[in-house]
Design a protein around this motif. Structure first.
Motif, short mmCIF file in Angstrom:
data_model
loop_
_atom_site.label_atom_id
_atom_site.label_comp_id
_atom_site.label_asym_id
_atom_site.label_seq_id
_atom_site.Cartn_x
_atom_site.Cartn_y
_atom_site.Cartn_z
N PHE A 38 17.64 9.47 -9.82
CA PHE A 38 17.49 8.27 -9.48
C PHE A 38 16.63 6.66 -9.14
N SER A 39 16.15 6.99 -7.97
CA SER A 39 15.58 6.04 -7.23
C SER A 39 13.81 6.19 -7.77
N GLU A 40 13.81 7.16 -8.57
CA GLU A 40 12.30 7.71 -8.76
C GLU A 40 12.02 7.74 -10.33
N LEU A 41 12.93 6.63 -11.46
CA LEU A 41 13.16 5.98 -12.70
C LEU A 41 11.73 4.93 -12.67
N ASP A 42 11.41 4.54 -11.21
CA ASP A 42 10.32 3.22 -11.83
C ASP A 42 8.97 4.29 -12.34
N GLU A 43 9.03 5.72 -12.48
CA GLU A 43 7.40 6.15 -12.64
C GLU A 43 7.97 6.48 -14.23
N LEU A 44 8.76 6.23 -14.88
CA LEU A 44 8.82 6.13 -16.35
C LEU A 44 9.28 5.15 -16.90
N SER A 45 8.99 4.67 -18.63
CA SER A 45 9.32 3.85 -19.09
C SER A 45 9.62 4.56 -20.70
N LEU A 46 10.96 3.83 -20.97
CA LEU A 46 11.18 4.64 -22.68
C LEU A 46 9.53 3.97 -23.33
N ALA A 47 9.86 4.90 -23.97
CA ALA A 47 8.36 5.18 -25.39
C ALA A 47 8.62 5.43 -26.82
N LEU A 99 0.86 -1.04 0.25
CA LEU A 99 0.08 -0.12 0.41
C LEU A 99 0.80 1.22 -0.30
N ASP A 100 2.21 1.12 0.71
CA ASP A 100 3.01 2.07 1.08
C ASP A 100 3.85 2.43 -0.30
N VAL A 101 4.16 1.19 -0.81
CA VAL A 101 5.96 1.77 -1.66
C VAL A 101 5.47 1.75 -3.27
N ARG A 102 5.38 2.04 -3.84
CA ARG A 102 5.09 1.71 -5.46
C ARG A 102 6.46 0.90 -5.72
N GLY A 103 6.17 -0.10 -6.06
CA GLY A 103 6.81 -0.87 -6.95
C GLY A 103 6.71 -1.78 -6.50
N ILE A 104 6.44 -2.50 -4.85
CA ILE A 104 6.70 -3.90 -3.86
C ILE A 104 4.73 -3.94 -4.38
N GLY A 105 4.86 -5.34 -4.74
CA GLY A 105 3.77 -6.12 -5.05
C GLY A 105 3.39 -6.86 -3.69
N PHE A 106 2.12 -7.60 -3.90
CA PHE A 106 1.79 -8.00 -2.77
C PHE A 106 3.20 -9.94 -2.92
N ARG A 107 3.49 -10.58 -3.91
CA ARG A 107 4.06 -11.36 -3.41
C ARG A 107 5.63 -10.98 -3.10
N LEU A 167 7.82 7.65 -21.13
CA LEU A 167 7.01 7.88 -21.13
C LEU A 167 6.40 7.91 -19.23
N GLN A 168 5.85 8.81 -18.55
CA GLN A 168 5.63 8.90 -17.34
C GLN A 168 4.23 7.81 -17.07
N THR A 169 4.51 6.31 -16.33
CA THR A 169 3.55 5.86 -15.81
C THR A 169 2.85 5.51 -14.54
N VAL A 170 2.71 6.64 -13.94
CA VAL A 170 2.04 6.93 -13.05
C VAL A 170 1.58 8.54 -12.79
N ASN A 171 0.55 9.07 -12.48
CA ASN A 171 0.17 10.23 -11.96
C ASN A 171 1.61 10.83 -10.85
N ASP A 172 1.98 11.35 -11.15
CA ASP A 172 3.21 12.96 -9.89
C ASP A 172 2.49 14.09 -9.97
N TYR A 173 1.17 14.20 -8.59
CA TYR A 173 0.98 15.59 -8.44
C TYR A 173 1.46 16.17 -8.06
N GLN A 174 2.69 16.22 -7.49
CA GLN A 174 3.96 17.00 -7.66
C GLN A 174 5.13 17.23 -8.32
N LYS A 175 4.84 16.61 -9.89
CA LYS A 175 6.30 17.59 -10.17
C LYS A 175 5.28 17.64 -11.21
N GLU A 176 3.89 17.43 -11.58
CA GLU A 176 2.44 17.70 -12.75
C GLU A 176 2.87 16.93 -13.89
#
Length: 762
Positions: A676-685, A209-217, A635-644
């Motif tokens: 660098f730690s935020e780059l999972d918000e991006l993917s190549l496009a 719930l708290d950390v993007r990128g960490i799933g249930f498994r 490509l931005q893959t999640v909504n990041d309101y701070q960065k708009e």
């Protein structure tokens, strides 16, 4: 069968250039000269090490939480002679210790592992403080101000980065033993601080719930290694939430109770009674909502239940508020006046649509390309603005908003920017208590809007205002949960104009004509190549059937299989289209693929196209299994309101700064920095999925269609992809795959009750 790597004995040197003194053949120690590869996720690394008693650096392969040039490593393992990579030391255990020599300290500090310290600054620090530099940074940081050019800001940045790096390294030792990569560990540390390990031990499932990128498994693996029982209630409750989140990811607002329990029990390999017990606890704690209608019990996540009820309630509020704010307007007088202003005569269907829109408080206008939606919106805006009406225009994505502004000549923004995110509260400034200051809200590309965003928007529309919704209901539904546009139309509560007539100016476009053919379940018409000889298939692009007909804006390149499709696609994107049409393959051309997986999926095609279109950039960083380089399209893959920046926004990397550990991306002329730690918000496009392309329009698109993506081949997917192309569309397709996609119309009905709520059935 591949030959197994052979254990290397200490060979006798054959010449002066190659001499290895193995000493202890099961141990290597020395200073890291270069980190050839390091996975943030798994810790796997390939190092070049200046080992004791060796003339040349040796290759050490192993696993380390973090490792950088200049650090000292001690490795236990065996020498192997790998057939592909030659002689290397395979470390079973790899221990990293801080460097002790001045050269090693300088390399370590300048390696980019500590944000704010690059090679130049590292050299200055070592010259000033020598071997005491670590002690100075940690215990006497005011001495950093002795260096010229170092002010309070730089000092605090270095001290904070050093403390974070030290704390994260300790936390990562714990987390990585449970399968959490170092980049995720940085995010966990920043969220939980020094108590990160304790918080994870207490409830590892909170990570999902708290950390993007960490799933249930991942969380489940940590929990079980910490001793959580397989049939424990906390595990079952986390499983229920996980399945509901997975359903939301598939577009559903809720899960049918029986299916939810069965799926969760199967996932956890526990009895259904355990899941029922967990569900009862969730319901008692209001972690989920149970809603029964016509005998069907649906389980909602609370946020989705609130959003669905809220969207219906606020639309109902507008529908029940009487006529539009501009009062009665005579369409027989207003429409001819508007025609004079726009410079051409509207058709009968367009006149009827404009008349309806100026009579109603809430109106939907839907239809495919070339049917005049933009013309109607422009006419409506001219008429009501002449009455002094204040209008706000918006769309779900930046590209869609830009197109709306260009077509109307008025300012338009994304929905998120219109509502104004408030970092202090984590919500939007505009809502029920602070509505938008406007008389009319026009929303384009409504098919992209999910139920959560719809609720946020509708609740911000003031009591007196009108709402005009514009979109193509035949496109793919939103990436997020719900089918808002289809449900609003299906409710039959909201006045709706459905346009079908293709206008003369659009009939010359084979893109428009074929989009409508596909939407009717008919095969597209296209120029056919004169032969199957080498290169002729791709040569059909910009050439014509028998070389006589006029150039087209729509082509199909037939291929035999996925391998040929891949080769032709790469050729078309990198050579044929740029040479024959002049499109820039980076700025103008977009590959749209049905899915992410497989050789023709977005992941594989991005790797191929990156190597072909942006091969020379030296400024690059590897994070989360992807290499990002200056010049890359992302490509931005999640909504990041701070960065708009929001899900679906496309930009270009303009800078990679190893010293500051940041990547800067240009979005439509606006530079946005990412750590660098935020780059999972991006993917190549270079290649994106058709779903992610919604709301965007590109000068040229190339779409691969093969039976490799059999389960994804559907009419609305091809229709959506084709309608993204403005001046050129090329399908690289197996004929059978194209035929399947055009015929198949089996979209799963999303589990949503918005239509029933609008009708008042619930």
């Amino acid at each position: 069968m591949a030959e197994a790597p052979r254990r290397a004995r200490a060979p006798k040197p054959r010449d002066e250039a190659f001499e290895l003194d193995f000493g202890d053949p099961n141990r290597v120690s020395g200073t890291v000269e270069r980190v050839t590869f390091h996975s943030e996720e798994t810790g796997f690394c390939v190092l070049r090490v200046n080992a004791a008693r060796q003339r040349e650096p040796v290759t050490v392969v192993g696993t380390a939480v973090t490792v950088g040039p200049g650090e000292f490593v001690e490795a236990n393992g065996t020498w192997v002679n790998d057939r592909s990579y030659g002689l290397q030391f395979r470390a079973e255990h790899l221990r990293v210790v801080p460097p002790s020599t001045l050269e090693g300290i300088e390399k370590y500090l300048g390696s980019g592992m500590i944000r704010g310290i690059g090679p130049h600054f590292a050299a200055r620090l070592v010259r000033a403080f020598g071997a005491e530099v670590f002690e100075v940074i940690e215990n006497d940081p005011d001495r950093l101000r002795e260096l010229p050019g170092i002010g309070p800001k730089r000092q605090s940045q270095v001290v904070a980065a050093w403390a974070e790096q030290k704390a994260v390294r300790e936390i990562m030792v714990f987390l990585q033993s449970h399968g959490v990569g170092s980049a995720r560990a940085v995010r966990i540390y920043r969220l939980y601080g020094d108590r990160a390990v304790d918080r994870v031990r207490e409830d590892p499932y909170r990570l999902t719930l708290d950390v993007r990128g960490i799933g249930f498994r991942t969380a489940d693996a940590i929990a079980q290694s910490l001793g959580f029982e397989a049939d424990s209630i906390p595990r079952a409750r986390a499983g229920v939430r996980h399945v509901l989140q997975e359903l939301a990811g598939e577009g559903h607002c809720a899960g049918e109770r029986g299916a939810l329990v069965e799926t969760t029990a199967g996932l956890l390999e526990v009895d259904a009674e355990v899941v029922e017990g967990a569900l009862a606890r969730d319901l008692a704690d209001e972690e989920v909502v149970d809603e029964t209608h016509d005998g069907d019990s649906w389980i909602y996540l609370p946020a989705l239940h609130r959003s669905e009820r809220g969207a219906a309630g606020h639309l109902g509020r507008l529908l029940g508020a009487g006529g539009p704010p501009w009062g009665d307007i005579d369409p027989d007088k207003a429409i001819p006046w508007a025609e004079q202003r726009v410079g051409f005569e509207l058709s009968g269907s367009q006149r009827a649509a404009v008349a309806r829109a100026i009579r109603e408080r809430v109106t939907v206008i839907t239809g495919g390309p070339g049917v005049g939606k933009t013309t109607i919106v422009n006419a409506v805006l001219r008429i009501v603005r002449a009455k002094g009406v204040r209008a706000r225009l918006c769309a779900p994505t930046g590209r869609a908003a830009k197109r709306l502004a260009e077509s109307t000549g008025l300012e338009a923004s994304t929905i998120h920017r219109l509502l104004e995110f408030d970092p202090a509260t984590g919500g939007f400034r505009h809502g029920r208590d602070q509505p938008l200051d406007t008389d009319l809200v026009v929303v384009d590309e409504v098919s992209m809007v999910d139920i959560v965003l719809a609720n946020q928007l509708f609740r911000a529309i003031p009591e007196h205002a009108a709402l005009l919704l514009v979109g193509d209901v035949d496109q793919l539904p939103s990436v997020g949960p719900g089918s808002v546009l289809a449900d609003i139309i299906g409710s039959e509560r909201v006045p709706t104009v459905r346009l079908t007539e293709i206008f003369r100016q659009a009939e010359s476009s084979r893109i428009v004509v074929n989009a409508h053919r596909i939407n009717r379940g008919e095969s597209p018409e296209y120029p056919r190549p004169p032969s199957r000889s080498e290169g002729e298939g791709a040569g059909a692009v910009a050439e014509t059937a028998q070389g006589n007909a006029a150039p087209s804006d729509f082509y199909v390149i037939p291929v035999r299989d996925a391998e040929e499709a891949r080769d032709r696609l790469l050729q078309v994107v990198t050579e044929r289209i740029p040479r024959r049409f002049g499109f820039d393959p980076m700025a103008d051309l977009q590959v749209l693929t049905p899915g992410r997986r497989g050789g023709l999926g977005a992941t594989a095609l991005n790797a191929e196209l990156q190597s072909l279109l942006n091969p020379g950039s030296q400024a690059r960083v590897n994070r989360y299994g992807t290499t990002y380089a200056r010049g890359d399209k992302v490509l931005q893959t999640v909504n990041d309101y701070q960065k708009e920046v929001f899900n679906g926004d496309i930009g270009r990397i303009v800078a990679v700064d190893p010293e500051e550990q940041t990547v800067t991306v240009d979005f439509e002329g606006r530079p946005v920095p990412y750590e660098f730690s935020e780059l999972d918000e991006l993917s190549l496009a270079y290649a994106i999925t058709v779903h992610k392309s919604q709301g965007s329009e590109f000068p040229a698109v190339v779409i691969p269609l093969t039976t490799q993506h059999y389960m994804l081949l559907e009419r609305n997917l091809v229709y959506t992809g084709v309608t993204r192309g403005k001046r050129l569309v090329v399908l690289v397709a197996e004929p059978r795959a194209l035929a399947i996609a055009v015929r198949r119309f089996e979209s799963v009905q999303r589990r949503s009750r918005l239509a029933e709520r609008l009708r008042g059935d619930i």
